[in-house]
Design a protein around this motif. Structure first.
Motif, PDB file in Angstrom:
ATOM      1  N   SER A 231       0.858  -1.192   0.000  1.00 16.74           N
ATOM      2  CA  SER A 231       0.000   0.000   0.000  1.00 16.74           C
ATOM      3  C   SER A 231       0.886   1.231   0.000  1.00 16.74           C
ATOM      4  N   ILE A 232       0.321   2.343  -0.442  1.00 19.39           N
ATOM      5  CA  ILE A 232       0.999   3.632  -0.359  1.00 19.39           C
ATOM      6  C   ILE A 232       0.023   4.641   0.231  1.00 19.39           C
ATOM      7  N   GLU A 233       0.535   5.783   0.610  1.00 21.00           N
ATOM      8  CA  GLU A 233      -0.313   6.837   1.165  1.00 21.00           C
ATOM      9  C   GLU A 233      -1.368   7.241   0.132  1.00 21.00           C
ATOM     10  N   ASP A 234      -2.612   7.308   0.587  1.00 18.39           N
ATOM     11  CA  ASP A 234      -3.783   7.632  -0.246  1.00 18.39           C
ATOM     12  C   ASP A 234      -4.155   6.496  -1.202  1.00 18.39           C
ATOM     13  N   GLY A 235      -3.372   5.382  -1.167  1.00 20.82           N
ATOM     14  CA  GLY A 235      -3.713   4.231  -1.996  1.00 20.82           C
ATOM     15  C   GLY A 235      -4.554   3.242  -1.218  1.00 20.82           C
ATOM     16  N   ALA A 236      -4.314   1.955  -1.399  1.00 18.93           N
ATOM     17  CA  ALA A 236      -5.081   0.926  -0.708  1.00 18.93           C
ATOM     18  C   ALA A 236      -4.214  -0.304  -0.536  1.00 18.93           C
ATOM     19  N   ARG A 237      -4.589  -1.151   0.421  1.00 16.67           N
ATOM     20  CA  ARG A 237      -3.860  -2.410   0.602  1.00 16.67           C
ATOM     21  C   ARG A 237      -4.245  -3.376  -0.502  1.00 16.67           C
ATOM     22  N   VAL A 238      -3.234  -3.856  -1.184  1.00 21.58           N
ATOM     23  CA  VAL A 238      -3.434  -4.815  -2.275  1.00 21.58           C
ATOM     24  C   VAL A 238      -2.576  -6.034  -1.995  1.00 21.58           C
ATOM     25  N   GLN A 260      -0.441   2.077  -8.389  1.00 22.04           N
ATOM     26  CA  GLN A 260      -1.291   2.846  -7.481  1.00 22.04           C
ATOM     27  C   GLN A 260      -1.117   4.351  -7.687  1.00 22.04           C
ATOM     28  N   LEU A 261       0.127   4.792  -7.959  1.00 20.55           N
ATOM     29  CA  LEU A 261       0.344   6.219  -8.228  1.00 20.55           C
ATOM     30  C   LEU A 261      -0.398   6.650  -9.495  1.00 20.55           C
ATOM     31  N   GLU A 262      -0.355   5.808 -10.527  1.00 25.12           N
ATOM     32  CA  GLU A 262      -1.069   6.117 -11.767  1.00 25.12           C
ATOM     33  C   GLU A 262      -2.575   6.153 -11.530  1.00 25.12           C
ATOM     34  N   LEU A 263      -3.090   5.200 -10.758  1.00 23.47           N
ATOM     35  CA  LEU A 263      -4.525   5.173 -10.482  1.00 23.47           C
ATOM     36  C   LEU A 263      -4.962   6.395  -9.676  1.00 23.47           C
ATOM     37  N   LEU A 264      -4.123   6.825  -8.752  1.00 25.43           N
ATOM     38  CA  LEU A 264      -4.448   8.032  -7.983  1.00 25.43           C
ATOM     39  C   LEU A 264      -4.475   9.264  -8.888  1.00 25.43           C
ATOM     40  N   ASP A 265      -3.531   9.327  -9.835  1.00 34.03           N
ATOM     41  CA  ASP A 265      -3.503  10.444 -10.768  1.00 34.03           C
ATOM     42  C   ASP A 265      -4.727  10.416 -11.684  1.00 34.03           C
ATOM     43  N   ILE A 266      -5.109   9.213 -12.131  1.00 33.30           N
ATOM     44  CA  ILE A 266      -6.314   9.072 -12.960  1.00 33.30           C
ATOM     45  C   ILE A 266      -7.535   9.491 -12.175  1.00 33.30           C
ATOM     46  N   SER A 267      -7.605   9.081 -10.901  1.00 33.72           N
ATOM     47  CA  SER A 267      -8.743   9.450 -10.049  1.00 33.72           C
ATOM     48  C   SER A 267      -8.857  10.972  -9.907  1.00 33.72           C
ATOM     49  N   GLU A 268      -7.697  11.619  -9.723  1.00 26.19           N
ATOM     50  CA  GLU A 268      -7.707  13.080  -9.583  1.00 26.19           C
ATOM     51  C   GLU A 268      -8.220  13.745 -10.859  1.00 26.19           C
ATOM     52  N   THR A 269      -7.773  13.244 -12.015  1.00 20.79           N
ATOM     53  CA  THR A 269      -8.233  13.779 -13.292  1.00 20.79           C
ATOM     54  C   THR A 269      -9.726  13.548 -13.486  1.00 20.79           C
ATOM     55  N   LEU A 270     -10.206  12.362 -13.151  1.00 21.65           N
ATOM     56  CA  LEU A 270     -11.636  12.048 -13.292  1.00 21.65           C
ATOM     57  C   LEU A 270     -12.477  12.933 -12.387  1.00 21.65           C
ATOM     58  N   THR A 271     -11.971  13.198 -11.187  1.00 23.55           N
ATOM     59  CA  THR A 271     -12.703  14.069 -10.266  1.00 23.55           C
ATOM     60  C   THR A 271     -12.795  15.483 -10.827  1.00 23.55           C
ATOM     61  N   GLU A 272     -11.667  15.953 -11.388  1.00 26.80           N
ATOM     62  CA  GLU A 272     -11.668  17.294 -12.003  1.00 26.80           C
ATOM     63  C   GLU A 272     -12.652  17.365 -13.162  1.00 26.80           C
ATOM     64  N   ARG A 273     -12.818  16.255 -13.878  1.00 29.44           N
ATOM     65  CA  ARG A 273     -13.734  16.218 -15.022  1.00 29.44           C
ATOM     66  C   ARG A 273     -15.181  15.925 -14.617  1.00 29.44           C
ATOM     67  N   ASP A 274     -15.407  15.757 -13.311  1.00 29.23           N
ATOM     68  CA  ASP A 274     -16.747  15.396 -12.829  1.00 29.23           C
ATOM     69  C   ASP A 274     -17.232  14.139 -13.537  1.00 29.23           C
ATOM     70  N   ALA A 275     -16.356  13.136 -13.576  1.00 33.88           N
ATOM     71  CA  ALA A 275     -16.626  11.907 -14.321  1.00 33.88           C
ATOM     72  C   ALA A 275     -17.716  11.080 -13.658  1.00 33.88           C
ATOM     73  N   GLY A 276     -18.310  10.215 -14.447  1.00 34.81           N
ATOM     74  CA  GLY A 276     -19.342   9.326 -13.942  1.00 34.81           C
ATOM     75  C   GLY A 276     -19.473   8.106 -14.845  1.00 34.81           C
ATOM     76  N   VAL A 277     -20.229   7.129 -14.389  1.00 36.24           N
ATOM     77  CA  VAL A 277     -20.454   5.888 -15.143  1.00 36.24           C
ATOM     78  C   VAL A 277     -21.952   5.722 -15.340  1.00 36.24           C
ATOM     79  N   GLY A 278     -22.362   5.595 -16.601  1.00 38.30           N
ATOM     80  CA  GLY A 278     -23.778   5.460 -16.909  1.00 38.30           C
ATOM     81  C   GLY A 278     -24.268   4.034 -16.770  1.00 38.30           C
ATOM     82  N   ASP A 279     -25.529   3.829 -17.171  1.00 30.78           N
ATOM     83  CA  ASP A 279     -26.112   2.489 -17.126  1.00 30.78           C
ATOM     84  C   ASP A 279     -25.750   1.721 -18.396  1.00 30.78           C
ATOM     85  N   PRO A 280     -25.582   0.407 -18.287  1.00 29.08           N
ATOM     86  CA  PRO A 280     -25.286  -0.412 -19.477  1.00 29.08           C
ATOM     87  C   PRO A 280     -26.412  -0.309 -20.515  1.00 29.08           C
TER      88      PRO A 280
END
Length: 617
Positions: A231-238, A260-280
């Motif tokens: 795990s890393i800070e702000d990441g998760a136990r894997v 995990q660093l890449e996923l955290l960076d992606i998460s930050e970008t998605l949050t800035e974009r107000d990202a979401g997941v629609g219905d199938p």
């Protein structure tokens, strides 16, 4: 990254080492612990598994997800397979030999042995155990090992049964082999004390050395497995499961930190974009006339809009693995072959027109991505839901999960992290009271290595090979028999390796073959003939060493024969000697040894040859 960089990102890691014990019988029955070839199976057993609730009425999340995949489990049974292994008879009492070895390991790790060991059931519904659970017992706690970067806590030592070996997986189910099931296994867990990939690798190496010091652990591929929690800070136990090689540990920790660093960076970008997941959405009609072979052959195409994900699904998060690969892992868990996504389309027979129509069908804009699954209707529906769930987790950051290590040092999704709900008492096996008082602490391999150098005069590299090698006990016996240490070491660690590389069945060589052959060196056999004799014995194990020597025509020659043979070679090459002097030695040495056909000791031949050359120069 440097050690300082890992400190800055807050790396915390721990190890779980799983090591098979080399006992005569399995942990809860009297069957042998020998491995078998699948083609020698005598019958098959079929099972269907499902999760059960714990004593508190809870169902483990990892077991529940595994059970959603409908599969048939087939088990290959052998002439030694018993009713315990087939789960048609209650387990027997815990194996005392395995318990004794685990207590030796506890002493090496300076651990506190429990007063009473209770056997527990750990739910496992991936088919790797016929019963649907694995039996395990806590043996000791609170130990410690040292590394260059400080002490590492050993939190627990468990004795448990090994799982069945996976042989084959198809769409219908999984085939396992029962030969491995029930082999005693120790699991050693460290505290979260590891702060760099290098420290993780060093700790694993130290634990491996301690385990092999007992002389009672199995060797070879698959007999030891390392799981790494990262795990890393702000990441998760894997949990990264199934690291087969010690050399892979540092790399897999490095790549998990990067992931995990890449996923955290992606998460930050998605949050800035107000990202979401629609219905199938059912997108089957979009591809009614597609040229894509994979999609055209599918019954159904399901798609999900990923708002704000454009350009991020194809982003690399580990070598050759992208966020899209993570989504695909989850689709595969539901039975699909994988996914397509718009970061990689048009491609694979999918046209730009189809991509545009797909975006319009699911309501995706220019900054959105679309993921799709093509499969049978039920599979496609379940798989696209799994993809959507993983995409939602990407917005949050790094999900806690269990991942499988790959040979490239990366990892792939396996299942959610297991919880406490999967453990409950085993009622068929009584508790045991471990008694460490009569257990002797084994000598460490590092100490043996030092002794081989200081007391036997072995080269340090050769001493290390022998101390850590599989035939260390044979080497010790050879020394007791008065055999030259260097000859014994080079034969066991060099000659046998060369023969194995030549596809000689060295596994047929018994300890008696080896010791007897080495004892005959200098007493009817030249050192140069050892390889030939061992090759013959491996091919025909019923021969004695003496018979092999005679069959190979390697009966030793006396010094007079050696001298006359060398003189003949020197006389034949007198012109070369007068021209080159001692420079002709190497070529003539080879000619002399060839003429003597391995019947003479090389040192004697060398001495005589030098004398004869000097006479003529």
């Amino acid at each position: 990254m440097t050690a300082r960089d890992y400190e800055d990102v807050g790396l915390v890691a721990g190890l779980e080492i799983h090591q098979q014990l080399d006992t005569d019988t399995k942990l809860f029955c009297e069957c042998p612990t020998l491995r078998r070839e699948p083609q020698t199976a005598t019958r098959e057993v079929t099972r269907y598994l499902h999760p059960t609730r714990s004593e508190l009425g809870e169902i483990d999340e990892a077991a529940l997800e595994e059970s959603r995949i409908e599969r048939t489990f087939t088990y290959l049974a052998y002439d030694t397979t018993c009713l315990v292994e087939e789960d048609d008879e209650p387990p027997h009492r815990i194996d005392r030999e395995a318990l004794s070895v685990s207590l030796e390991i506890a002493q090496l790790l300076d651990m506190n042995v429990v007063d009473q060991a209770h056997i527990m059931r750990k739910i496992v519904v991936d088919g790797s155990n016929t019963s649907g659970f694995q039996r395990t017992a806590l043996i000791a706690t609170d130990g410690e090992i040292e590394t260059d970067d400080g002490p590492v806590e050993i939190t627990d030592l468990l004795l448990e049964e090994e799982s069945a070996q996976r042989v084959e997986e198809t769409e219908q189910g999984v085939t396992y082999s029962l030969d491995r099931l029930g082999i005693p296994l120790v699991e050693i867990g460290t505290g979260p004390d590891l702060r760099t990939p290098e420290q993780a690798q060093e700790a694993a190496a130290t634990l491996g050395m301690l385990l092999r010091s007992t002389g009672s652990v199995k060797r070879g591929l698959g007999t030891i497995r390392q799981d790494v929690n990262v795990s890393i800070e702000d990441g998760a136990r894997v949990e990264l499961k199934g690291v087969q090689s010690l050399d892979e540990i540092a790399a897999i920790v490095e790549h998990e930190v990067d992931r995990q660093l890449e996923l955290l960076d992606i998460s930050e970008t998605l949050t800035e974009r107000d990202a979401g997941v629609g219905d199938p959405v059912d997108a089957t009609d979009v591809f009614a006339d597609t040229d894509s072979g994979v999609i055209a052959g599918a019954e159904s195409v399901m798609a999900v809009p990923l708002s704000g994900f454009d350009g991020l699904v194809g982003r690399e998060i580990q070598p050759d693995r992208r966020l899209g690969t993570e989504l695909s892992d989850h689709a595969k868990r539901s039975g699909a072959g994988g996914i397509f996504h718009t970061d990689e389309l048009p491609a694979y027979g999918v046209t730009q027109t189809e991509v545009d129509t797909l975006r319009e069908t699911v309501g995706a804009g220019d900054h959105d991505a679309v993921a799709l699954v093509a499969a049978d209707e039920a599979v496609a529906t379940g798989a696209i839901e799994a993809v959507a769930d993983r995409a939602r987790a990407a917005i949050e950051g790094v999900p806690e999960e269990t991942r499988g290590a790959t040979t490239e040092g990366t990892s792939e999704y396996l299942r959610p992290l297991p919880g406490a709900a999967r453990m409950y008492p085993e009622t068929d096996v009584p508790p045991v009271e471990p008694d460490p008082s009569g257990v002797e602490t084994p000598e460490l391999l590092t100490q043996r290595e030092e002794q081989y150098v200081s007391e036997l005069g072995l080269d340090p590299t050769l001493a290390e090979q022998v101390a850590y090698g599989r035939r260390m006990a044979t080497f010790e016996r050879a020394i007791e028999a008065g055999i030259d240490p260097t000859l014994a070491a080079r034969t066991l660690e060099g000659t046998l390796t060369e023969l194995r590389r030549d596809d000689v069945p060295v596994e047929n060589l018994t300890e008696e073959h080896l010791i007897t052959t080495l004892e005959l060196v200098g007493d009817g056999l030249a050192k140069e003939g050892v390889t030939t004799v061992l090759r013959l014995l491996a091919t025909d194990p019923d021969l004695s060493a003496e018979q092999a020597i005679e069959e190979a025509g390697l009966a030793g020659v006396d010094e007079g024969t050696v001298r006359s043979t060398v003189v003949e070679v020197v006389d034949r090459n007198e012109a070369q000697i007068r021209s080159e002097g001692m420079g002709a030695f190497s070529a003539l040495m080879g000619e002399c040894m060839g003429a003597l056909r391995g019947k003479a000791d090389g040192e004697l031949v060398s001495t005589v040859l030098r004398e004869e050359i000097q006479k003529r120069t």
